[in-house]
Design an enzyme around this catalytic site. Structure first.
Site, PDB file in Angstrom:
ATOM      1  N   ARG A 127       0.903  -1.140  -0.034  1.00 21.82           N
ATOM      2  CA  ARG A 127       0.121   0.099  -0.082  1.00 21.82           C
ATOM      3  C   ARG A 127       0.774   1.335   0.111  1.00 21.82           C
ATOM      4  O   ARG A 127       0.424   2.264   0.337  1.00 21.82           O
ATOM      5  CB  ARG A 127      -1.132   0.094   1.048  1.00 21.82           C
ATOM      6  N   LYS A 149       1.991  11.111 -11.375  1.00 21.89           N
ATOM      7  CA  LYS A 149       1.100  10.196 -12.538  1.00 21.89           C
ATOM      8  C   LYS A 149       1.769   8.944 -12.704  1.00 21.89           C
ATOM      9  O   LYS A 149       2.952   8.986 -13.156  1.00 21.89           O
ATOM     10  CB  LYS A 149       0.765  11.038 -13.855  1.00 21.89           C
ATOM     11  N   GLU A 191       7.370  17.757 -25.959  1.00 22.67           N
ATOM     12  CA  GLU A 191       6.973  18.401 -24.343  1.00 22.67           C
ATOM     13  C   GLU A 191       7.565  19.361 -24.172  1.00 22.67           C
ATOM     14  O   GLU A 191       6.684  20.117 -23.523  1.00 22.67           O
ATOM     15  CB  GLU A 191       7.281  17.021 -23.592  1.00 22.67           C
ATOM     16  N   LYS A 233       5.938  22.672 -14.676  1.00 27.64           N
ATOM     17  CA  LYS A 233       5.027  21.630 -14.466  1.00 27.64           C
ATOM     18  C   LYS A 233       4.771  21.779 -13.110  1.00 27.64           C
ATOM     19  O   LYS A 233       3.865  21.390 -12.488  1.00 27.64           O
ATOM     20  CB  LYS A 233       5.777  20.167 -14.901  1.00 27.64           C
ATOM     21  N   GLU A 243      -5.580  16.796 -11.235  1.00 32.29           N
ATOM     22  CA  GLU A 243      -6.229  17.326 -12.563  1.00 32.29           C
ATOM     23  C   GLU A 243      -7.643  17.154 -12.802  1.00 32.29           C
ATOM     24  O   GLU A 243      -8.723  16.737 -13.268  1.00 32.29           O
ATOM     25  CB  GLU A 243      -5.923  15.844 -13.291  1.00 32.29           C
ATOM     26  N   ARG A 247      -4.795  21.396 -14.348  1.00 27.63           N
ATOM     27  CA  ARG A 247      -3.692  20.464 -14.899  1.00 27.63           C
ATOM     28  C   ARG A 247      -4.016  19.715 -16.129  1.00 27.63           C
ATOM     29  O   ARG A 247      -2.971  19.373 -16.942  1.00 27.63           O
ATOM     30  CB  ARG A 247      -3.489  19.275 -13.765  1.00 27.63           C
ATOM     31  N   ASN A 251      -2.172  17.954 -20.880  1.00 27.49           N
ATOM     32  CA  ASN A 251      -2.490  16.960 -21.740  1.00 27.49           C
ATOM     33  C   ASN A 251      -2.555  17.577 -23.107  1.00 27.49           C
ATOM     34  O   ASN A 251      -2.915  16.911 -23.969  1.00 27.49           O
ATOM     35  CB  ASN A 251      -3.687  16.390 -21.310  1.00 27.49           C
ATOM     36  N   HIS A 254      -2.161  15.443 -26.340  1.00 29.22           N
ATOM     37  CA  HIS A 254      -2.514  14.122 -25.861  1.00 29.22           C
ATOM     38  C   HIS A 254      -3.536  13.461 -26.368  1.00 29.22           C
ATOM     39  O   HIS A 254      -3.891  12.203 -26.338  1.00 29.22           O
ATOM     40  CB  HIS A 254      -2.239  13.648 -24.440  1.00 29.22           C
ATOM     41  N   HIS A 258      -2.453  10.257 -27.783  1.00 29.11           N
ATOM     42  CA  HIS A 258      -2.600   8.877 -27.380  1.00 29.11           C
ATOM     43  C   HIS A 258      -3.412   8.202 -28.283  1.00 29.11           C
ATOM     44  O   HIS A 258      -3.394   6.615 -28.329  1.00 29.11           O
ATOM     45  CB  HIS A 258      -3.424   9.081 -26.209  1.00 29.11           C
ATOM     46  N   HIS A 271       6.263   8.221 -27.823  1.00 27.13           N
ATOM     47  CA  HIS A 271       5.625   9.170 -27.154  1.00 27.13           C
ATOM     48  C   HIS A 271       5.625  10.771 -27.727  1.00 27.13           C
ATOM     49  O   HIS A 271       4.511  11.488 -28.060  1.00 27.13           O
ATOM     50  CB  HIS A 271       5.428   9.188 -25.813  1.00 27.13           C
TER      51      HIS A 271
HETATM   52  P1  NAD Z   1      10.932   5.418 -22.862  1.00 28.33           P
HETATM   53  O1  NAD Z   1      10.987   5.393 -21.375  1.00 28.33           O
HETATM   54  O2  NAD Z   1      10.618   4.138 -23.654  1.00 28.33           O
HETATM   55  O3  NAD Z   1      12.588   5.649 -23.234  1.00 28.33           O
HETATM   56  C1  NAD Z   1      12.869   5.872 -24.513  1.00 28.33           C
HETATM   57  C2  NAD Z   1      14.129   4.954 -24.832  1.00 28.33           C
HETATM   58  O4  NAD Z   1      15.369   5.597 -24.502  1.00 28.33           O
HETATM   59  C3  NAD Z   1      14.275   3.606 -24.310  1.00 28.33           C
HETATM   60  O5  NAD Z   1      14.483   2.779 -25.470  1.00 28.33           O
HETATM   61  C4  NAD Z   1      15.437   3.675 -23.073  1.00 28.33           C
HETATM   62  O6  NAD Z   1      16.013   2.604 -22.971  1.00 28.33           O
HETATM   63  C5  NAD Z   1      16.159   4.786 -23.747  1.00 28.33           C
HETATM   64  N1  NAD Z   1      16.992   5.624 -22.818  1.00 28.33           N
HETATM   65  C6  NAD Z   1      16.603   6.187 -21.755  1.00 28.33           C
HETATM   66  N2  NAD Z   1      17.651   6.951 -21.083  1.00 28.33           N
HETATM   67  C7  NAD Z   1      18.539   6.769 -21.900  1.00 28.33           C
HETATM   68  C8  NAD Z   1      19.963   7.412 -21.981  1.00 28.33           C
HETATM   69  N3  NAD Z   1      20.300   8.305 -21.076  1.00 28.33           N
HETATM   70  N4  NAD Z   1      20.650   7.014 -22.907  1.00 28.33           N
HETATM   71  C9  NAD Z   1      20.516   6.172 -23.712  1.00 28.33           C
HETATM   72  N5  NAD Z   1      19.242   5.490 -24.084  1.00 28.33           N
HETATM   73  C10 NAD Z   1      18.438   6.097 -22.961  1.00 28.33           C
HETATM   74  O7  NAD Z   1      10.154   6.709 -23.506  1.00 28.33           O
HETATM   75  P2  NAD Z   1      10.057   8.257 -22.897  1.00 28.33           P
HETATM   76  O8  NAD Z   1       9.929   9.036 -24.000  1.00 28.33           O
HETATM   77  O9  NAD Z   1      10.973   8.888 -21.779  1.00 28.33           O
HETATM   78  O10 NAD Z   1       8.853   8.174 -21.948  1.00 28.33           O
HETATM   79  C11 NAD Z   1       7.493   7.758 -22.657  1.00 28.33           C
HETATM   80  C12 NAD Z   1       6.541   7.271 -21.805  1.00 28.33           C
HETATM   81  O11 NAD Z   1       6.409   8.252 -20.729  1.00 28.33           O
HETATM   82  C13 NAD Z   1       5.008   6.932 -22.185  1.00 28.33           C
HETATM   83  O12 NAD Z   1       4.734   5.879 -21.674  1.00 28.33           O
HETATM   84  C14 NAD Z   1       4.245   8.152 -21.998  1.00 28.33           C
HETATM   85  O13 NAD Z   1       2.892   7.893 -21.723  1.00 28.33           O
HETATM   86  C15 NAD Z   1       5.008   8.318 -20.295  1.00 28.33           C
HETATM   87  N6  NAD Z   1       4.728   9.727 -19.871  1.00 28.33           N
HETATM   88  C16 NAD Z   1       4.184   9.737 -18.728  1.00 28.33           C
HETATM   89  C17 NAD Z   1       4.106  11.220 -18.312  1.00 28.33           C
HETATM   90  C18 NAD Z   1       3.592  11.499 -16.613  1.00 28.33           C
HETATM   91  O14 NAD Z   1       3.158  12.434 -16.404  1.00 28.33           O
HETATM   92  N7  NAD Z   1       3.701  10.399 -16.001  1.00 28.33           N
HETATM   93  C19 NAD Z   1       4.303  12.193 -18.837  1.00 28.33           C
HETATM   94  C20 NAD Z   1       4.666  12.151 -20.175  1.00 28.33           C
HETATM   95  C21 NAD Z   1       5.067  10.909 -20.687  1.00 28.33           C
HETATM   96  N1  GLY Z   2       1.867  14.459 -18.195  1.00 30.92           N
HETATM   97  C1  GLY Z   2       0.370  15.188 -17.789  1.00 30.92           C
HETATM   98  C2  GLY Z   2       0.344  15.280 -16.441  1.00 30.92           C
HETATM   99  O1  GLY Z   2       1.377  15.216 -15.844  1.00 30.92           O
HETATM  100  O2  GLY Z   2      -0.412  15.643 -15.978  1.00 30.92           O
END
Ligand code: NAD
Ligand code: GLY
Length: 388
Positions: A127, A149, A191, A233, A243, A247, A251, A254, A258, A271
């Site tokens: 938890r 998130k 972003e 942010k 949100e 907030r 998005n 998105h 998405h 993404h």
């Molecule tokens: P990812 O996490 O898939 O990473 C991208 C690639 O980069 C991977 O292949 C990884 O192995 C590689 N990598 C990471 N760091 C590296 C480094 N320093 N050097 C070399 N390679 C490296 O992609 P992302 O774009 O970071 O994240 C996308 C995800 O994040 C999506 O699922 C999206 O929905 C989510 N997201 C979440 C939020 C949130 O608020 N929680 C906001 C934006 C995006």
């Molecule tokens: N990436 C959207 C949020 O954090 O609200």
């Protein structure tokens, strides 16, 4: 935390869930001291993937061990597929098998995929156990690691299963972006541009006048750019953690983005690319409805294109788009609500109706269609591997 000197610190003010974003080159080697200063003790489960582990696992484990933390490493596969219930289950299995306790910590070392699933594991294991974000992609450093998130995808839609769960700290070492593949860097710029459009026209202008530096990943601009994004942010999240209102501006791009990701089976666009296309198309919808300045549409499309991002939609049908948009989390009572700029720095939430979007789609949607091919490899591992 103040005893740890750091060049850039951004507070995220959320009462008893407040924390800091620390930004400085070479911060990875200070991780152990930072975690100690946070009052963390016990064991550390480092969740990462094979690529990031091979680049930074040693320095991270070394820093933590020097500060007295015993480390277990849990490796996830590469790509969006790791953000699934099945991989969440595997992380939890490892924690149970290793008898992790409530005071032990999960540390997410990687991009948004690793951060989102690790955060959700931390929210649900016993938890809730402490968790620290160490983002290593541009998307993760400017967005996903901040704001709490966490979650995984459902085959029918992105991020449909998850929790709001804040980390104890976000530790950003911009130097690690030097090893990021070019495509991932450029995707992260979507972003970054988003923050300029939604909240800060001066920052948008700064980006417009530094396109070359952005494209070439110029060291001098990165920490400042990451800090400005984190400040925006943090301010938005502090005002609306769950949100219920403002907030939603985060998005932007998105709703369409998405839908594109799901339509492309999470293997066509990454993404940030999908968000960039989404921003261009959502602003175009706003302009078509007479609710978005032509200037935003033009300047934003130009900037997104100039940094090297795709802007066009694929050869998909209106019903592909519309059904994808139905899975957006901003849908209320079946009503799709899209965040669209009125002008730079000023956003609005627009309810979209089917006939209008169908008309917009038939006029603009299918133009310049091009599908961007999958360039990422398949999953690297199909099981967790532990390192002690
Ligand atoms: P990812 O996490 O898939 O990473 C991208 C690639 O980069 C991977 O292949 C990884 O192995 C590689 N990598 C990471 N760091 C590296 C480094 N320093 N050097 C070399 N390679 C490296 O992609 P992302 O774009 O970071 O994240 C996308 C995800 O994040 C999506 O699922 C999206 O929905 C989510 N997201 C979440 C939020 C949130 O608020 N929680 C906001 C934006 C995006
Ligand atoms: N990436 C959207 C949020 O954090 O609200």
């Amino acid at each position: 935390m103040n005893m740890i000197p750091c060049e850039h610190r951004v507070p995220v003010s959320l009462g008893d869930r407040s924390y800091e974003i620390l930004i400085q080159n070479e911060l990875l080697s200070q991780l152990g001291k930072i975690c100690q200063a946070l009052g963390l003790a016990g064991r550390m489960a480092i969740v990462t993937n094979a690529i990031v582990d091979s680049l930074y696992g040693r320095v991270v484990r070394g820093a933590l061990k020097r500060a007295g933390f015993a480390c277990t490493t849990i490796l996830l596969p590469e790509g969006e597929g790791a953000k699934s219930l099945s991989w969440l289950g595997k992380i939890l299995d490892e924690l149970v098998i290793n008898r992790f306790e409530r005071r032990d910590t999960l540390l997410a070392l990687g991009g948004g995929v690793v951060g989102d699933v690790t955060g959700f594991a931390a929210a649900s294991y016993l938890r809730g156990v402490p968790f620290v974000q160490v983002p290593t992609t541009l998307v993760a450093q400017v967005d996903s690691s901040v704001g709490g998130k966490t979650g995984v995808n459902h085959p029918l839609g992105k991020n449909l299963i998850g929790a709001f769960y804040q980390p104890k700290a976000v530790i950003v070492d911009p130097n690690v972006l030097q090893t990021l593949p070019k495509r991932e860097w450029v995707a992260g710029l979507a972003e970054v541009i988003k923050y300029g459009v939604i909240a800060d026209s001066r920052f948008f202008e700064f980006l417009e006048t530094h396109v070359e530096e952005l494209r070439s990943q110029h060291e001098a601009v990165i920490p400042l750019m990451v800090r400005r994004c984190c400040e925006i942010k943090a301010e938005v999240v502090a005002g609306d953690e769950r949100e219920s209102g403002r907030r939603r501006i985060l998005n932007y791009g998105h709703t369409v983005g998405h839908a594109l990701e799901a339509w492309g089976k999470y293997a066509t666009w990454i993404h940030g690319e999908a968000v960039g296309i989404g921003m261009v198309q959502e602003a175009s919808i706003g302009q078509y409805l007479g609710r978005c300045d032509a200037e935003v549409v033009e300047r934003q499309t130009e900037l997104i294109r100039e940094v090297g991002l795709p802007v066009a939609m694929p050869k998909w049908t209106f019903s592909d788009l519309w059904s994808g948009m139905q899975h957006d989390k901003k849908v209320v009572g079946g009503q799709i609500n899209c965040v669209i700029p009125e002008r730079l720095g000023q956003m609005q939430v627009l309810p979209l109706n089917r006939p209008d979007i169908q008309k917009w789609f038939s006029r603009h949607g299918a133009s310049n269609a091009k599908v961007f091919p999958l360039r990422r490899g398949p999953a690297l591992r199909t099981r967790t591997v532990r390192k002690k």
